[in-house]
Design an enzyme around this catalytic site. Sequence first.
Site, PDB file in Angstrom:
ATOM      1  N   GLY A  43      -2.405  13.038  -2.595  1.00 55.11           N
ATOM      2  CA  GLY A  43      -1.997  11.734  -3.291  1.00 55.11           C
ATOM      3  C   GLY A  43      -2.512  11.300  -4.931  1.00 55.11           C
ATOM      4  O   GLY A  43      -1.904  10.895  -5.326  1.00 55.11           O
ATOM      5  N   ASP A  99      -4.705   7.534  -4.964  1.00 53.44           N
ATOM      6  CA  ASP A  99      -3.496   7.216  -5.512  1.00 53.44           C
ATOM      7  C   ASP A  99      -3.422   5.531  -5.208  1.00 53.44           C
ATOM      8  O   ASP A  99      -2.912   4.737  -5.686  1.00 53.44           O
ATOM      9  CB  ASP A  99      -2.362   8.004  -4.723  1.00 53.44           C
ATOM     10  CG  ASP A  99      -2.355   8.059  -3.225  1.00 53.44           C
ATOM     11  OD1 ASP A  99      -3.479   7.767  -2.842  1.00 53.44           O
ATOM     12  OD2 ASP A  99      -1.699   8.560  -2.680  1.00 53.44           O
ATOM     13  N   ASP A 102      -4.546   0.887   0.591  1.00 49.16           N
ATOM     14  CA  ASP A 102      -3.629   0.316   1.635  1.00 49.16           C
ATOM     15  C   ASP A 102      -4.704  -0.545   2.557  1.00 49.16           C
ATOM     16  O   ASP A 102      -5.007  -1.553   2.300  1.00 49.16           O
ATOM     17  CB  ASP A 102      -2.729   1.217   2.061  1.00 49.16           C
ATOM     18  CG  ASP A 102      -1.700   0.905   3.016  1.00 49.16           C
ATOM     19  OD1 ASP A 102      -1.577  -0.639   3.104  1.00 49.16           O
ATOM     20  OD2 ASP A 102      -1.206   1.325   3.881  1.00 49.16           O
ATOM     21  N   LYS A 130      -2.558  -2.523  -2.635  1.00 46.20           N
ATOM     22  CA  LYS A 130      -1.473  -3.287  -2.044  1.00 46.20           C
ATOM     23  C   LYS A 130      -2.151  -4.937  -1.531  1.00 46.20           C
ATOM     24  O   LYS A 130      -3.445  -4.572  -1.362  1.00 46.20           O
ATOM     25  CB  LYS A 130      -1.084  -2.733  -0.654  1.00 46.20           C
ATOM     26  CG  LYS A 130      -0.174  -1.523  -0.798  1.00 46.20           C
ATOM     27  CD  LYS A 130       0.604  -1.110   0.368  1.00 46.20           C
ATOM     28  CE  LYS A 130       1.332  -0.019   0.202  1.00 46.20           C
ATOM     29  NZ  LYS A 130       1.745   0.758   1.675  1.00 46.20           N
ATOM     30  N   VAL A 152       5.600   2.872  -0.881  1.00 48.03           N
ATOM     31  CA  VAL A 152       6.099   3.453  -2.272  1.00 48.03           C
ATOM     32  C   VAL A 152       5.803   4.944  -2.307  1.00 48.03           C
ATOM     33  O   VAL A 152       5.141   5.282  -1.533  1.00 48.03           O
ATOM     34  CB  VAL A 152       5.430   2.759  -3.352  1.00 48.03           C
ATOM     35  CG1 VAL A 152       5.626   1.232  -3.397  1.00 48.03           C
ATOM     36  CG2 VAL A 152       3.991   2.868  -3.175  1.00 48.03           C
ATOM     37  N   ASP A 158       3.463  10.359  -1.449  1.00 52.18           N
ATOM     38  CA  ASP A 158       4.540  10.968  -0.801  1.00 52.18           C
ATOM     39  C   ASP A 158       5.046  10.321   0.308  1.00 52.18           C
ATOM     40  O   ASP A 158       4.449   9.103   0.960  1.00 52.18           O
ATOM     41  CB  ASP A 158       3.877  12.271  -0.159  1.00 52.18           C
ATOM     42  CG  ASP A 158       3.210  12.019   1.238  1.00 52.18           C
ATOM     43  OD1 ASP A 158       1.885  11.057   0.862  1.00 52.18           O
ATOM     44  OD2 ASP A 158       3.197  12.399   2.496  1.00 52.18           O
TER      45      ASP A 158
HETATM   46  P1  IMP Z   1      -5.442   3.521   3.864  1.00 52.19           P
HETATM   47  O1  IMP Z   1      -6.620   4.463   4.395  1.00 52.19           O
HETATM   48  O2  IMP Z   1      -4.589   2.825   4.774  1.00 52.19           O
HETATM   49  O3  IMP Z   1      -6.029   2.672   2.671  1.00 52.19           O
HETATM   50  O4  IMP Z   1      -4.357   4.505   3.243  1.00 52.19           O
HETATM   51  C1  IMP Z   1      -4.795   5.226   2.090  1.00 52.19           C
HETATM   52  C2  IMP Z   1      -3.898   6.541   1.880  1.00 52.19           C
HETATM   53  O5  IMP Z   1      -2.477   6.202   2.518  1.00 52.19           O
HETATM   54  C3  IMP Z   1      -3.392   6.601   0.458  1.00 52.19           C
HETATM   55  O6  IMP Z   1      -4.107   7.807   0.037  1.00 52.19           O
HETATM   56  C4  IMP Z   1      -2.070   7.477   0.686  1.00 52.19           C
HETATM   57  O7  IMP Z   1      -2.043   8.729   0.715  1.00 52.19           O
HETATM   58  C5  IMP Z   1      -1.261   6.723   1.902  1.00 52.19           C
HETATM   59  N1  IMP Z   1      -0.735   5.561   1.780  1.00 52.19           N
HETATM   60  C6  IMP Z   1      -0.927   4.186   1.903  1.00 52.19           C
HETATM   61  N2  IMP Z   1       0.191   3.645   1.647  1.00 52.19           N
HETATM   62  C7  IMP Z   1       1.095   4.421   0.991  1.00 52.19           C
HETATM   63  C8  IMP Z   1       2.172   3.976   0.464  1.00 52.19           C
HETATM   64  O8  IMP Z   1       3.053   2.870   0.293  1.00 52.19           O
HETATM   65  N3  IMP Z   1       3.032   5.077   0.020  1.00 52.19           N
HETATM   66  C9  IMP Z   1       2.591   6.499   0.130  1.00 52.19           C
HETATM   67  N4  IMP Z   1       1.464   6.832   0.909  1.00 52.19           N
HETATM   68  C10 IMP Z   1       0.705   5.694   1.178  1.00 52.19           C
HETATM   69 MG    MG Z   2      -0.267  10.425   1.719  1.00 48.12          MG
END
Ligand code: IMP
Ligand code: MG
Length: 182
Positions: A43, A99, A102, A130, A152, A158
């Site tokens: 990402g 990237d 979340d 976010k 997004v 992706d």
């Molecule tokens: P987390 O572990 O939920 O914080 O997510 C992190 C990973 O989820 C990021 O490095 C992204 O690869 C993916 N991700 C989270 N939100 C999005 C989004 O809106 N679009 C695309 N990839 C996302």
């Molecule tokens: Mg991803």
Amino acid sequence: MQDDLERILFHERTILHRLDEMAATISRDYRKRDLTVIAVLNGSLIFMADLLRRIPLPLKLDSLSVASYHGKTETSGEVVFKQVALPDVVDRHVLLLDDILDSGHTLAAIRDKLETANPRTIRVCVLLSKKKTRARRVKADYVGFEIEDEFVVGYGLDFMERYRNLPCIGVLRKDLVAQTAP
Ligand code: IMP
Ligand code: MG
């Protein structure tokens, strides 16, 4: 590909302008430190390439690859490291690049694991963050843009491995996400 977007959030020129500002701050903060950048693949690939070329410091670059999404738009909470060995970060100042922040699962898991390798400091830099309550607390030290809690794509981000090469960042059409949902 652009037709698959509900709307564009950030055009390429807006992103690059923000990267100029972020790079200036990071360059100032790490002026006198041994910086090791660790990019979370895939990402952060495009973000990393554009950001690091704006940082005129003798930094070292390494990368990590994890899987947490398994092709869906919701995180599973489980973070799988795709390589056994961690980058050598003993006594280094580490800047983790991803990237998007979340749920926080990914960066919290990586930060916890890197801490076992005895770096001097660890900071986190993300292009997008976010606005939401996170499952795990992660302090992002450098943030490009804060966005609403929407899915997004583009500029490295992706949906099922597609759209990474879009030069802008936009919200994916809901009907496309629904079509492919399990
Ligand atoms: P987390 O572990 O939920 O914080 O997510 C992190 C990973 O989820 C990021 O490095 C992204 O690869 C993916 N991700 C989270 N939100 C999005 C989004 O809106 N679009 C695309 N990839 C996302
Ligand atoms: Mg991803």
